[in-house]
Design a protein around this motif. Structure first.
Motif, PDB file in Angstrom:
ATOM      1  N   VAL A   1      11.915 -12.525  -8.325  1.00  0.00           N
ATOM      2  CA  VAL A   1      13.302 -11.884  -8.448  1.00  0.00           C
ATOM      3  C   VAL A   1      13.542 -11.037  -9.508  1.00  0.00           C
ATOM      4  O   VAL A   1      13.194 -11.696 -10.528  1.00  0.00           O
ATOM      5  CB  VAL A   1      14.532 -12.764  -8.387  1.00  0.00           C
ATOM      6  CG1 VAL A   1      15.652 -12.375  -8.490  1.00  0.00           C
ATOM      7  CG2 VAL A   1      14.238 -13.561  -6.763  1.00  0.00           C
TER       8      VAL A   1
ATOM      9  N   GLU B   1      16.136  -9.516 -12.255  1.00  0.00           N
ATOM     10  CA  GLU B   1      17.417  -9.228 -12.476  1.00  0.00           C
ATOM     11  C   GLU B   1      17.659  -8.030 -13.421  1.00  0.00           C
ATOM     12  O   GLU B   1      16.826  -8.142 -14.479  1.00  0.00           O
ATOM     13  CB  GLU B   1      18.266 -10.386 -12.961  1.00  0.00           C
ATOM     14  CG  GLU B   1      17.869 -11.648 -12.176  1.00  0.00           C
ATOM     15  CD  GLU B   1      18.497 -12.929 -13.042  1.00  0.00           C
ATOM     16  OE1 GLU B   1      18.895 -12.732 -14.004  1.00  0.00           O
ATOM     17  OE2 GLU B   1      18.106 -13.990 -12.538  1.00  0.00           O
ATOM     18  N   GLY B   2      18.119  -6.856 -13.031  1.00  0.00           N
ATOM     19  CA  GLY B   2      18.151  -6.000 -13.825  1.00  0.00           C
ATOM     20  C   GLY B   2      18.677  -4.498 -13.149  1.00  0.00           C
ATOM     21  O   GLY B   2      19.647  -4.781 -12.411  1.00  0.00           O
ATOM     22  N   ASP B   3      18.033  -3.497 -13.351  1.00  0.00           N
ATOM     23  CA  ASP B   3      18.603  -2.313 -12.775  1.00  0.00           C
ATOM     24  C   ASP B   3      17.224  -1.441 -12.047  1.00  0.00           C
ATOM     25  O   ASP B   3      16.473  -1.019 -12.862  1.00  0.00           O
ATOM     26  CB  ASP B   3      19.092  -1.255 -13.881  1.00  0.00           C
ATOM     27  CG  ASP B   3      19.579   0.017 -13.098  1.00  0.00           C
ATOM     28  OD1 ASP B   3      19.915  -0.141 -11.904  1.00  0.00           O
ATOM     29  OD2 ASP B   3      19.597   0.957 -13.960  1.00  0.00           O
TER      30      ASP B   3
ATOM     31  N   PRO C   1      18.631  -4.734  -9.268  1.00  0.00           N
ATOM     32  CA  PRO C   1      18.098  -5.674  -8.919  1.00  0.00           C
ATOM     33  C   PRO C   1      17.223  -5.827  -7.676  1.00  0.00           C
ATOM     34  O   PRO C   1      17.365  -5.162  -6.556  1.00  0.00           O
ATOM     35  CB  PRO C   1      19.583  -6.741  -8.391  1.00  0.00           C
ATOM     36  CG  PRO C   1      20.603  -5.895  -8.932  1.00  0.00           C
ATOM     37  CD  PRO C   1      20.026  -4.297  -9.135  1.00  0.00           C
ATOM     38  N   SER C   2      16.122  -6.445  -7.908  1.00  0.00           N
ATOM     39  CA  SER C   2      14.934  -6.174  -6.756  1.00  0.00           C
ATOM     40  C   SER C   2      14.257  -7.719  -6.516  1.00  0.00           C
ATOM     41  O   SER C   2      14.477  -8.597  -7.202  1.00  0.00           O
ATOM     42  CB  SER C   2      13.934  -5.289  -7.470  1.00  0.00           C
ATOM     43  OG  SER C   2      14.278  -4.284  -7.728  1.00  0.00           O
ATOM     44  N   GLU C   3      13.714  -7.838  -5.169  1.00  0.00           N
ATOM     45  CA  GLU C   3      13.404  -9.020  -4.949  1.00  0.00           C
ATOM     46  C   GLU C   3      12.150  -8.979  -3.926  1.00  0.00           C
ATOM     47  O   GLU C   3      11.950  -7.766  -3.115  1.00  0.00           O
ATOM     48  CB  GLU C   3      14.144  -9.837  -4.227  1.00  0.00           C
ATOM     49  CG  GLU C   3      13.919 -11.157  -3.743  1.00  0.00           C
ATOM     50  CD  GLU C   3      15.067 -12.135  -3.316  1.00  0.00           C
ATOM     51  OE1 GLU C   3      14.483 -12.748  -2.188  1.00  0.00           O
ATOM     52  OE2 GLU C   3      15.957 -12.020  -3.717  1.00  0.00           O
TER      53      GLU C   3
ATOM     54  N   ASP D   1      16.262  -7.677 -17.298  1.00  0.00           N
ATOM     55  CA  ASP D   1      17.067  -8.633 -17.824  1.00  0.00           C
ATOM     56  C   ASP D   1      16.154  -9.770 -17.743  1.00  0.00           C
ATOM     57  O   ASP D   1      16.162 -10.583 -18.732  1.00  0.00           O
ATOM     58  CB  ASP D   1      18.391  -8.762 -17.330  1.00  0.00           C
ATOM     59  CG  ASP D   1      19.178  -7.540 -17.546  1.00  0.00           C
ATOM     60  OD1 ASP D   1      19.244  -6.641 -18.443  1.00  0.00           O
ATOM     61  OD2 ASP D   1      20.302  -7.151 -16.687  1.00  0.00           O
ATOM     62  N   ARG D   2      15.621 -10.206 -16.412  1.00  0.00           N
ATOM     63  CA  ARG D   2      15.059 -11.645 -16.328  1.00  0.00           C
ATOM     64  C   ARG D   2      14.199 -11.554 -14.951  1.00  0.00           C
ATOM     65  O   ARG D   2      14.577 -10.505 -14.051  1.00  0.00           O
ATOM     66  CB  ARG D   2      16.029 -12.646 -16.209  1.00  0.00           C
ATOM     67  CG  ARG D   2      15.350 -13.962 -16.047  1.00  0.00           C
ATOM     68  CD  ARG D   2      16.502 -15.177 -15.890  1.00  0.00           C
ATOM     69  NE  ARG D   2      17.178 -14.967 -17.068  1.00  0.00           N
ATOM     70  CZ  ARG D   2      18.420 -15.773 -17.275  1.00  0.00           C
ATOM     71  NH1 ARG D   2      18.910 -16.509 -16.168  1.00  0.00           N
ATOM     72  NH2 ARG D   2      19.078 -15.749 -18.269  1.00  0.00           N
TER      73      ARG D   2
ATOM     74  N   THR E   1      11.309  -0.540 -11.274  1.00  0.00           N
ATOM     75  CA  THR E   1      12.197  -0.981 -12.246  1.00  0.00           C
ATOM     76  C   THR E   1      12.672  -0.074 -13.300  1.00  0.00           C
ATOM     77  O   THR E   1      12.004   0.224 -14.096  1.00  0.00           O
ATOM     78  CB  THR E   1      12.089  -2.410 -12.633  1.00  0.00           C
ATOM     79  OG1 THR E   1      11.974  -3.124 -11.127  1.00  0.00           O
ATOM     80  CG2 THR E   1      13.602  -3.019 -12.927  1.00  0.00           C
TER      81      THR E   1
ATOM     82  N   GLN F   1      12.190 -13.869 -12.599  1.00  0.00           N
ATOM     83  CA  GLN F   1      12.126 -15.557 -11.894  1.00  0.00           C
ATOM     84  C   GLN F   1      11.034 -15.520 -10.729  1.00  0.00           C
ATOM     85  O   GLN F   1      11.204 -14.753  -9.823  1.00  0.00           O
ATOM     86  CB  GLN F   1      13.347 -15.835 -11.417  1.00  0.00           C
ATOM     87  CG  GLN F   1      14.437 -15.738 -12.456  1.00  0.00           C
ATOM     88  CD  GLN F   1      15.604 -17.066 -12.182  1.00  0.00           C
ATOM     89  OE1 GLN F   1      15.291 -18.225 -12.295  1.00  0.00           O
ATOM     90  NE2 GLN F   1      16.731 -16.427 -12.227  1.00  0.00           N
TER      91      GLN F   1
END
Length: 351
Positions: free
Chosen positions: A287, A289-291, A293-295, A154-155, A150, A157
């Motif tokens: 999960v 959230e950022g650059d 977005p990845s899961e 940003d977050r 990544t 989860q």
């Protein structure tokens, strides 16, 4: 082939401990030399019989002094709740301890116990490590592993979703507070709520791994009720009582919430819940959230014959067991996942 064989003791033989016995019996990396049990009906029985496999030639005992006196490299310590004095005694006796019972990462909540464990490691020249599935893997190793690919976060989860009726022991229904009045459930202490300090350890490890400092961890809980009676093998969850719960724990850094954990435990499909929560099947979901977005999702799979059995206890046990060689080979001390780095599982590929 493994470089050496590690002599291990299995301390307690519940669901996780039985996984340990079965693995130690099958793996060329380990030699099971002792088994401690608590229940009288297990004393004097072969450990293999207790774990549901052929005899392994190790007889279970409830004599803790005798087990502490055995020559072993490591104790796989699997009671539900850790007794710090017992763990320290094992460490001082010259045995490394790997556990699924807690103390995953140093935080203020466990300062006294952590200091005692570190002192026992120094006295015994031994190492201590805790692992599992969550905390101990899904909430710390997997987020940091995904973070490696990544550019900006940003977050993070982490979602733990468990269908209690299909993928957990049915005694968890009462244990977790299902079937209680909703208002009482939301205002009284809950089992998962009391576990926040343990999950916070994973949060602190993720934060330290990312180079930030957690200022505070807050918690909130929501509940859904049964739209109709929900029968199960031990009874029924009455209509209008708690049938699902969603615990949300947030780690705050500089006024923002970069790490959020969700523990979602369900006893019915959405059409049987009010409100009709739909969290899907039992799984762990990470999960970012950022650059970009990845899961990442971890869930059990069907066996070749099409059967399915949730692997939660096996995941819990093996997340710790596979670290035993690296823990035994490391310098003395309380070793976290960050200290051990990339674990090298040994003896898993075999005929």
């Amino acid at each position: 082939m493994p470089e050496r064989t590690y002599r291990v003791i299995q301390w307690m033989t519940g669901d996780v401990g039985q996984v340990g016995i079965r693995h130690f019996a099958a793996s060329p990396v380990f030699d099971l030399v002792g088994v401690l049990v608590h229940s009288e009906d297990k004393v004097g029985r072969d450990a293999g019989e207790i774990a549901g496999i052929d005899p392994v030639g190790v007889i279970a005992t409830d004599d803790a002094d005798a087990v502490v006196g055995l020559d072993a490299d490591c104790v796989f310590y699997t009671p539900v709740i850790m007794d710090v004095d017992t763990v320290c005694r094992l460490l001082r006796s010259g045995k490394n301890v790997v556990t699924t019972s807690g103390f995953f990462y140093p935080t203020e909540h466990f300062r006294d116990g952590g200091d005692a464990i570190s002192a026992a490691c120094r006295e015994g020249g031994t190492s201590f490590h805790a692992g599992g599935i969550h905390p101990g893997y899904a909430g710390d190793i997997l987020p940091l592993t995904l973070a490696r690919v990544t550019s900006r976060i940003d977050r993070i989860q982490v979602y733990e979703v468990v269908n209690v009726l299909t993928d957990a022991p049915l005694d968890h229904i009462d244990w977790l507070g299902f079937g209680k009045d909703r208002d009482a459930f939301l205002t009284e202490p809950t089992i998962l709520g009391l576990g926040v300090p343990f999950f916070a350890q994973s949060m602190h490890m993720v934060a330290d791994g990312l180079g930030v400092r957690i200022d505070d961890v807050t918690a909130q809980v929501r509940a859904a009720t049964a739209a109709d009676d929900i029968p199960h093998d031990l009874g029924v969850i009455p209509r209008g009582t708690v049938a699902a719960q969603h615990h949300e724990w947030t780690a705050w850094v500089d006024g923002g919430p970069p790490i959020v954990y969700h523990a979602i435990y369900l006893t019915a499909p959405p059409d049987k819940l009010d409100p009709p929560w739909d969290w899907g099947k039992t799984r762990y979901r990470i999960v970012i959230e950022g650059d970009p977005p990845s899961e990442l999702t971890l869930e059990g799979a069907n066996a070749p014959d099409g059967s399915f059995s949730h692997p939660g206890y096996t995941w819990t046990a093996m997340g710790a067991i596979n670290a035993i060689p690296d823990v035994c080979d490391a310098a003395p001390g309380w070793l976290t996942h960050l200290d051990l780095g990339l674990i090298r599982p040994r003896g898993l590929v075999r005929a």
